[in-house]
Design a protein around this motif. Structure first.
Motif, PDB file in Angstrom:
ATOM      1  N   ARG A 225     -66.025 -28.086 -66.436  1.00 34.57           N
ATOM      2  CA  ARG A 225     -65.615 -29.258 -65.663  1.00 34.57           C
ATOM      3  C   ARG A 225     -66.308 -30.493 -66.236  1.00 34.57           C
ATOM      4  O   ARG A 225     -67.530 -30.560 -66.318  1.00 34.57           O
ATOM      5  N   LEU A 226     -65.516 -31.467 -66.628  1.00 36.47           N
ATOM      6  CA  LEU A 226     -66.030 -32.682 -67.254  1.00 36.47           C
ATOM      7  C   LEU A 226     -66.281 -33.769 -66.213  1.00 36.47           C
ATOM      8  O   LEU A 226     -65.681 -33.772 -65.133  1.00 36.47           O
ATOM      9  N   ASP A 227     -67.160 -34.704 -66.574  1.00 37.41           N
ATOM     10  CA  ASP A 227     -67.467 -35.794 -65.652  1.00 37.41           C
ATOM     11  C   ASP A 227     -66.221 -36.596 -65.274  1.00 37.41           C
ATOM     12  O   ASP A 227     -66.136 -37.152 -64.183  1.00 37.41           O
ATOM     13  N   GLY A 228     -65.256 -36.658 -66.198  1.00 32.63           N
ATOM     14  CA  GLY A 228     -64.037 -37.402 -65.927  1.00 32.63           C
ATOM     15  C   GLY A 228     -63.070 -36.683 -65.010  1.00 32.63           C
ATOM     16  O   GLY A 228     -62.021 -37.235 -64.665  1.00 32.63           O
ATOM     17  N   GLY A 229     -63.398 -35.445 -64.618  1.00 31.77           N
ATOM     18  CA  GLY A 229     -62.576 -34.701 -63.684  1.00 31.77           C
ATOM     19  C   GLY A 229     -61.722 -33.623 -64.310  1.00 31.77           C
ATOM     20  O   GLY A 229     -61.216 -32.746 -63.608  1.00 31.77           O
ATOM     21  N   ALA A 230     -61.545 -33.650 -65.630  1.00 28.99           N
ATOM     22  CA  ALA A 230     -60.712 -32.652 -66.306  1.00 28.99           C
ATOM     23  C   ALA A 230     -61.443 -31.321 -66.408  1.00 28.99           C
ATOM     24  O   ALA A 230     -62.676 -31.259 -66.396  1.00 28.99           O
ATOM     25  N   LEU A 231     -60.673 -30.250 -66.533  1.00 31.70           N
ATOM     26  CA  LEU A 231     -61.212 -28.923 -66.806  1.00 31.70           C
ATOM     27  C   LEU A 231     -60.835 -28.551 -68.233  1.00 31.70           C
ATOM     28  O   LEU A 231     -59.652 -28.551 -68.590  1.00 31.70           O
ATOM     29  N   LEU A 232     -61.838 -28.259 -69.063  1.00 31.11           N
ATOM     30  CA  LEU A 232     -61.586 -27.910 -70.458  1.00 31.11           C
ATOM     31  C   LEU A 232     -61.715 -26.399 -70.621  1.00 31.11           C
ATOM     32  O   LEU A 232     -62.755 -25.811 -70.305  1.00 31.11           O
ATOM     33  N   SER A 233     -60.644 -25.782 -71.110  1.00 31.63           N
ATOM     34  CA  SER A 233     -60.651 -24.339 -71.295  1.00 31.63           C
ATOM     35  C   SER A 233     -59.593 -23.972 -72.343  1.00 31.63           C
ATOM     36  O   SER A 233     -58.453 -24.446 -72.259  1.00 31.63           O
ATOM     37  N   PRO A 234     -59.978 -23.173 -73.344  1.00 31.04           N
ATOM     38  CA  PRO A 234     -61.321 -22.666 -73.627  1.00 31.04           C
ATOM     39  C   PRO A 234     -62.189 -23.745 -74.265  1.00 31.04           C
ATOM     40  O   PRO A 234     -61.707 -24.853 -74.537  1.00 31.04           O
ATOM     41  N   VAL A 235     -63.446 -23.400 -74.533  1.00 35.58           N
ATOM     42  CA  VAL A 235     -64.393 -24.329 -75.140  1.00 35.58           C
ATOM     43  C   VAL A 235     -64.895 -23.733 -76.444  1.00 35.58           C
ATOM     44  O   VAL A 235     -65.528 -22.676 -76.455  1.00 35.58           O
ATOM     45  N   ASP A 236     -64.588 -24.408 -77.558  1.00 33.89           N
ATOM     46  CA  ASP A 236     -65.080 -23.983 -78.869  1.00 33.89           C
ATOM     47  C   ASP A 236     -66.418 -24.650 -79.144  1.00 33.89           C
ATOM     48  O   ASP A 236     -66.560 -25.861 -78.926  1.00 33.89           O
TER      49      ASP A 236
END
Length: 376
Positions: free
Chosen positions: A19-30
């Motif tokens: 979960r990023l500060d900007g509200g987005a969810l990043l998945s997967p994470v390299d």
């Protein structure tokens, strides 16, 4: 038995989501990373080295694109201040960069094409959270120290504020707790140079194989000036002219070619940078730097970031650094003290400006080695 998680040039894809500060969810994470030394049985000798804006995970090993030695090979290695005979060192390419970690140049799993400008905007704290995911994967619960200069120092501060129970100590070199208006202004000049390059194409240049190298080179030239000192530039170049075999010695060309040595130097720095860095990554990382304000993240009071923390801090500045001047390091020291923390501070003398932390500095080496050995 060799553990495949450890060693040079490692890549890991973690499921996330982050979960990023900007509200987005990043998945997967390299995450691309390197390790040096060995993790001991107690798993309490790990040191995280965090890199600056244009750095990477190759802290003590040759860069795969340029062949040059690691950017801090004089500091990290056997018998070095960060001694890999005793310490287990981890260095990860930051989120948003272009050396293997998730960023605008990596593939968006939803489209199969590079993220480009669809990649979510990130912060320094997002970078730190991604690093924490990596350490979880490596089985490291607590760090002996987080060590970094410039943007790496911001990450060290953010680590101590975000995961205080995981950080025994932090070494913050030539850094700041927030980006100033002047810093933001220089970055905006660089970003506008990139985005004004017709080859930027709104960030969708990857398929064309023709990146906005001219804009990125200008951005690097502008930033590089801030890494140096006026005294250092004067000593190295002054107003000396370029040698021109077809003209009398000392003659000017009276044109717009690189008449002065300092012009030629900056042009070289700009062009060399385009061979190893991605223009969109430059946009994203400079934006993360601009958003960095540790006090704002803790109710507007910097001391709140360190209140009750058991992390020991070592803060180092350089007297000719005008990008992150000594006053900004003192503000960090005062805030740690106000929060009841333990902190040591030293201002070192150097003619090299902000870049001094990357250059040979026996005093800095002694400080880093001594701090890491303290209490051991």
């Amino acid at each position: 038995m060799t553990d495949a998680r450890f060693g040079p040039d490692r890549r890991i894809t973690l499921a996330g989501p982050l979960r990023l500060d900007g509200g987005a969810l990043l998945s997967p994470v390299d995450i691309a990373y390197e390790t040096y030394g060995a993790l001991n049985a107690a798993r309490d000798n790990a040191v995280l080295v965090t890199h600056a804006l244009t750095g990477d995970q190759h802290v003590a090993s040759a860069h795969p694109r340029t062949g040059k030695p690691g950017w801090w090979a004089r500091m990290v290695g056997p018998g070095r201040p960060i001694d890999t005979d005793r310490l287990f060192v981890v260095c990860a390419n930051v989120l948003g960069s272009c050396m293997g970690s998730s960023g605008p140049a990596t593939l968006n799993p939803a489209t199969g094409a590079p993220w480009a400008m669809a990649f979510p905007v990130i912060t320094i704290r997002d970078m730190v959270r991604a690093q924490a995911m990596l350490l979880d994967h490596l089985g490291i619960e607590r760090l002996r120290s987080v060590v970094g200069g410039s943007m790496g120092g911001m990450q060290a501060l953010s680590w101590a504020a975000t995961f205080p129970d995981r950080v025994e100590s932090a070494i913050v070199i030539a850094s700041t707790a927030r980006h100033s208006a002047q810093n933001i202004a220089f970055h905006e000049v660089g970003r506008q140079a990139i985005m004004a390059d017709p080859k930027w194409r709104g960030g969708d240049y990857y398929a064309h194989g023709d990146p906005p190298a001219a804009g990125l080179a200008v951005a690097r030239m502008a930033a590089h000036i801030t890494y140096l000192s006026e005294a250092g530039l004067t000593e190295k170049f002054g107003r000396r002219l370029q040698a021109r075999p077809d003209r009398p010695d000392g003659a000017k060309s009276f044109g717009f070619d690189a008449d002065f040595q300092v012009e030629s130097y900056l042009r070289h720095q700009g062009l060399a940078f385009t061979d190893r860095f991605d223009a969109n990554a430059y946009l994203y990382i400079t934006r993360a730097l601009d958003y960095f304000d540790l006090a704002e993240e803790h109710g507007g009071t910097l001391a709140n970031a360190f209140r009750g923390s058991a992390t020991r801090f070592c803060v180092v500045s350089f007297d000719t650094d005008w990008l992150y001047p000594t006053g900004e390091s003192r503000a960090i020291v005062h805030a740690v003290n106000a929060g009841g923390g333990a902190v040591g501070f030293v201002e070192l003398s150097s003619p090299f400006g902000h870049d001094a932390f990357l250059l040979d500095s026996p005093e800095l080496s002694r400080i880093v080695a001594g701090f890491l050995d303290a209490g051991r």
